[in-house]
Design an enzyme around this catalytic site. Structure first.
Site, PDB file in Angstrom:
ATOM      1  N   CYS A   1      35.150 -67.768  25.006  1.00  0.00           N
ATOM      2  CA  CYS A   1      35.388 -67.107  26.466  1.00  0.00           C
ATOM      3  C   CYS A   1      34.651 -65.736  26.729  1.00  0.00           C
ATOM      4  CB  CYS A   1      36.886 -67.060  26.625  1.00  0.00           C
ATOM      5  SG  CYS A   1      37.707 -68.520  26.408  1.00  0.00           S
TER       6      CYS A   1
ATOM      7  N   HIS B   1      38.349 -61.934  32.169  1.00  0.00           N
ATOM      8  CA  HIS B   1      38.645 -63.368  31.842  1.00  0.00           C
ATOM      9  C   HIS B   1      39.935 -63.911  32.356  1.00  0.00           C
ATOM     10  CE1 HIS B   1      38.406 -66.973  29.933  1.00  0.00           C
ATOM     11  NE2 HIS B   1      39.310 -66.734  28.770  1.00  0.00           N
TER      12      HIS B   1
ATOM     13  N   ASN C   1      41.475 -72.113  33.190  1.00  0.00           N
ATOM     14  CA  ASN C   1      40.517 -71.182  32.310  1.00  0.00           C
ATOM     15  C   ASN C   1      39.166 -71.763  31.886  1.00  0.00           C
ATOM     16  OD1 ASN C   1      39.447 -70.144  29.949  1.00  0.00           O
ATOM     17  ND2 ASN C   1      41.044 -70.198  28.521  1.00  0.00           N
TER      18      ASN C   1
HETATM   19  O1  UT7 Z   1      40.727 -67.881  26.912  1.00  0.00           O
HETATM   20  C1  UT7 Z   1      40.486 -67.675  25.313  1.00  0.00           C
HETATM   21  C2  UT7 Z   1      41.876 -67.125  24.826  1.00  0.00           C
HETATM   22  N1  UT7 Z   1      42.824 -67.898  25.121  1.00  0.00           N
HETATM   23  C3  UT7 Z   1      44.051 -67.291  25.434  1.00  0.00           C
HETATM   24  O2  UT7 Z   1      44.053 -66.085  25.717  1.00  0.00           O
HETATM   25  C4  UT7 Z   1      45.583 -68.184  25.533  1.00  0.00           C
HETATM   26  C5  UT7 Z   1      46.547 -67.594  25.205  1.00  0.00           C
HETATM   27  N2  UT7 Z   1      47.837 -68.011  25.082  1.00  0.00           N
HETATM   28  C6  UT7 Z   1      48.406 -68.276  26.343  1.00  0.00           C
HETATM   29  O3  UT7 Z   1      47.803 -68.291  27.278  1.00  0.00           O
HETATM   30  C7  UT7 Z   1      49.977 -68.841  26.195  1.00  0.00           C
HETATM   31  O4  UT7 Z   1      50.391 -68.677  24.626  1.00  0.00           O
HETATM   32  C8  UT7 Z   1      50.129 -70.287  26.436  1.00  0.00           C
HETATM   33  C9  UT7 Z   1      49.940 -70.430  27.950  1.00  0.00           C
HETATM   34  C10 UT7 Z   1      49.133 -71.523  25.842  1.00  0.00           C
HETATM   35  C11 UT7 Z   1      51.399 -70.816  25.901  1.00  0.00           C
HETATM   36  O5  UT7 Z   1      52.481 -70.119  26.461  1.00  0.00           O
HETATM   37  P1  UT7 Z   1      53.533 -69.436  25.447  1.00  0.00           P
HETATM   38  O6  UT7 Z   1      54.611 -68.664  26.492  1.00  0.00           O
HETATM   39  O7  UT7 Z   1      52.730 -68.502  24.529  1.00  0.00           O
HETATM   40  O8  UT7 Z   1      54.376 -70.600  24.931  1.00  0.00           O
HETATM   41  P2  UT7 Z   1      54.671 -71.116  23.522  1.00  0.00           P
HETATM   42  O9  UT7 Z   1      53.349 -71.685  23.061  1.00  0.00           O
HETATM   43  O10 UT7 Z   1      55.290 -70.211  22.886  1.00  0.00           O
HETATM   44  O11 UT7 Z   1      55.432 -72.562  24.144  1.00  0.00           O
HETATM   45  C12 UT7 Z   1      56.709 -72.360  24.517  1.00  0.00           C
HETATM   46  C13 UT7 Z   1      57.641 -73.538  24.668  1.00  0.00           C
HETATM   47  C14 UT7 Z   1      57.491 -74.449  23.457  1.00  0.00           C
HETATM   48  O12 UT7 Z   1      58.674 -75.209  23.481  1.00  0.00           O
HETATM   49  P3  UT7 Z   1      59.862 -74.891  22.487  1.00  0.00           P
HETATM   50  O13 UT7 Z   1      59.354 -74.813  21.017  1.00  0.00           O
HETATM   51  O14 UT7 Z   1      60.340 -73.500  22.783  1.00  0.00           O
HETATM   52  O15 UT7 Z   1      61.006 -75.799  22.773  1.00  0.00           O
HETATM   53  C15 UT7 Z   1      56.254 -75.448  23.909  1.00  0.00           C
HETATM   54  O16 UT7 Z   1      56.415 -76.709  23.397  1.00  0.00           O
HETATM   55  O17 UT7 Z   1      57.110 -74.039  26.029  1.00  0.00           O
HETATM   56  C16 UT7 Z   1      56.522 -75.534  25.417  1.00  0.00           C
HETATM   57  N3  UT7 Z   1      55.327 -75.986  26.180  1.00  0.00           N
HETATM   58  C17 UT7 Z   1      55.281 -76.335  27.183  1.00  0.00           C
HETATM   59  N4  UT7 Z   1      56.288 -77.029  28.211  1.00  0.00           N
HETATM   60  C18 UT7 Z   1      55.949 -77.467  29.234  1.00  0.00           C
HETATM   61  C19 UT7 Z   1      54.004 -75.853  25.826  1.00  0.00           C
HETATM   62  N5  UT7 Z   1      53.171 -76.321  26.583  1.00  0.00           N
HETATM   63  C20 UT7 Z   1      54.049 -76.875  27.620  1.00  0.00           C
HETATM   64  C21 UT7 Z   1      53.567 -77.355  28.550  1.00  0.00           C
HETATM   65  N6  UT7 Z   1      54.606 -77.750  29.670  1.00  0.00           N
HETATM   66  N7  UT7 Z   1      52.332 -77.587  29.184  1.00  0.00           N
END
Ligand code: UT7
Length: 326
Positions: free
Chosen positions: A113, A253, A283
């Site tokens: 990225c 980004h 993204n």
């Molecule tokens: O571009 C290069 C660099 N990349 C980034 O900068 C990405 C950085 N990370 C992010 O943007 C975020 O971490 C995400 C958007 C990928 C995820 O958001 P988060 O707030 O960190 O969520 P999480 O991974 O901690 O997941 C929270 C919950 C989980 O459920 P439990 O374990 O709490 O029951 C996931 O399973 O959300 C669940 N989850 C979803 N639920 C519905 C993860 N993906 C989804 C989804 N729909 N698509």
């Protein structure tokens, strides 16, 4: 010493749009979750017969048109991509062929990225040393070709597209004032496509395990990104002796709205001074900054003399920034 400046921009995204509602029918997710956690509403997706170089070439044509130049006027092509057409030839060579830039040297850069800003930094050095006089720097990606459409934690995040800029030597104040690039591979495994290359060559097992698709430790990446970017933007302004209040626009980004808001907050910038379009594109990795820059130019959000701060963070881990006086 010579400086470089951006004389034109261009961008291109494929026609097909995939909305959050469409994704609700594919995996266990919801429009509400995606919008709240990322800020994304929809993303563009390549068709079967399009590849990264097609998007890149179209963005390049747009930039050439804006500059009033012909492809043969370009003497350097850098394509930043982590989703190339193939291992080799480089996507930059495919672009050279497609647009007819017969006088250019062409190569790819992979800093995920952060790739576009790495490319900008490299092209700037070529111009500063007089090695080239007209550089085409493109960020182009087809991430949707590499997502596991059954993994809701990643498939909702990415989109396809390309953005391009043309750099020339600057003879006035309008210039690329500063670029910074940095990597820290301690967390190399936070975002990766483990299979299908030399470490784990393409095989039936790779396809069965889907290790040829994106794996991301999203939450861990999020935390490092916020911390790193907060320091990066402050340091970049300090290097240029500028205060946040002097910035006309932050062009970040476009990975996650919450990351962008945290960066803006650290600078004390209101969100109307931040370029945002991830709601429409998701993204797009190395393509996100040049697409956003082109949109800002075309919608009249940038005026001559404006200070712009560009920043990115991605797999590697890598990060980068650029300070531009337009
Ligand atoms: O571009 C290069 C660099 N990349 C980034 O900068 C990405 C950085 N990370 C992010 O943007 C975020 O971490 C995400 C958007 C990928 C995820 O958001 P988060 O707030 O960190 O969520 P999480 O991974 O901690 O997941 C929270 C919950 C989980 O459920 P439990 O374990 O709490 O029951 C996931 O399973 O959300 C669940 N989850 C979803 N639920 C519905 C993860 N993906 C989804 C989804 N729909 N698509």
């Amino acid at each position: 010493m010579l400086k470089s400046r951006i004389i034109a921009t261009g961008s291109f995204v494929p026609e097909k749009i995939l909305t959050n509602r469409d994704l609700e029918r594919m995996v266990d997710t919801s429009d509400e979750w995606i919008l709240e956690r990322t800020g994304i509403r929809e993303r563009h997706v390549v068709s079967k017969d399009e590849s990264t170089s097609d998007l890149a070439a179209e963005a390049a044509r747009q930039a050439l048109k804006s500059a009033g130049l012909k492809a043969k006027d370009i003497d350097l092509i850098i394509v930043a991509t982590c989703t190339p057409d193939m291992f080799f030839p480089s996507t930059a060579c495919m672009v050279q062929h497609k647009i007819g830039a017969v006088h250019a040297a062409a190569f790819d850069i992979n800093a995920a990225c952060s790739g576009f800003l790495y490319g900008l930094s490299v092209a700037d050095k070529f111009i500063r040393t007089g090695t080239c006089t007209r550089a085409l720097v493109i960020g182009a990606e087809t991430l949707t070709r590499f997502v596991d459409w059954e993994d809701r934690t990643t498939c909702v995040l990415f989109g396809d597209g390309a953005g391009a800029v043309i750099l020339e030597p600057s003879d006035d104040e309008s210039a690329l004032l500063y670029t910074h690039i940095k990597s820290d591979a301690e967390y190399w495994d936070y975002i990766q496509i483990p299979g299908g290359a030399s470490k784990e060559p393409a095989s039936k097992t790779v396809l069965e395990k889907r290790s040829n698709t994106i794996r991301m430790k999203g939450n861990e990446t999020f935390k490092v990104a916020v911390k790193t970017l907060e320091t990066l933007v402050v340091d970049t302004l300090e290097q240029c002796n500028l205060k946040p209040s002097q910035l006309a626009l932050l062009i970040p980004h476009q990975a996650n709205l919450r990351i962008i808001q945290a960066t803006a907050k650290r600078l004390g910038l209101s969100m109307d001074r931040v370029m945002l379009n991830l709601d429409r594109y998701g993204n797009t990795s190395a393509a996100s900054i040049p697409i956003a820059l082109d949109e800002a130019v075309r919608t009249g959000r940038i005026r001559r003399g404006d200070y712009l701060l560009l920043e990115a963070f991605g797999a590697g881990l890598t990060w980068a920034s650029a300070l531009i006086k337009w």
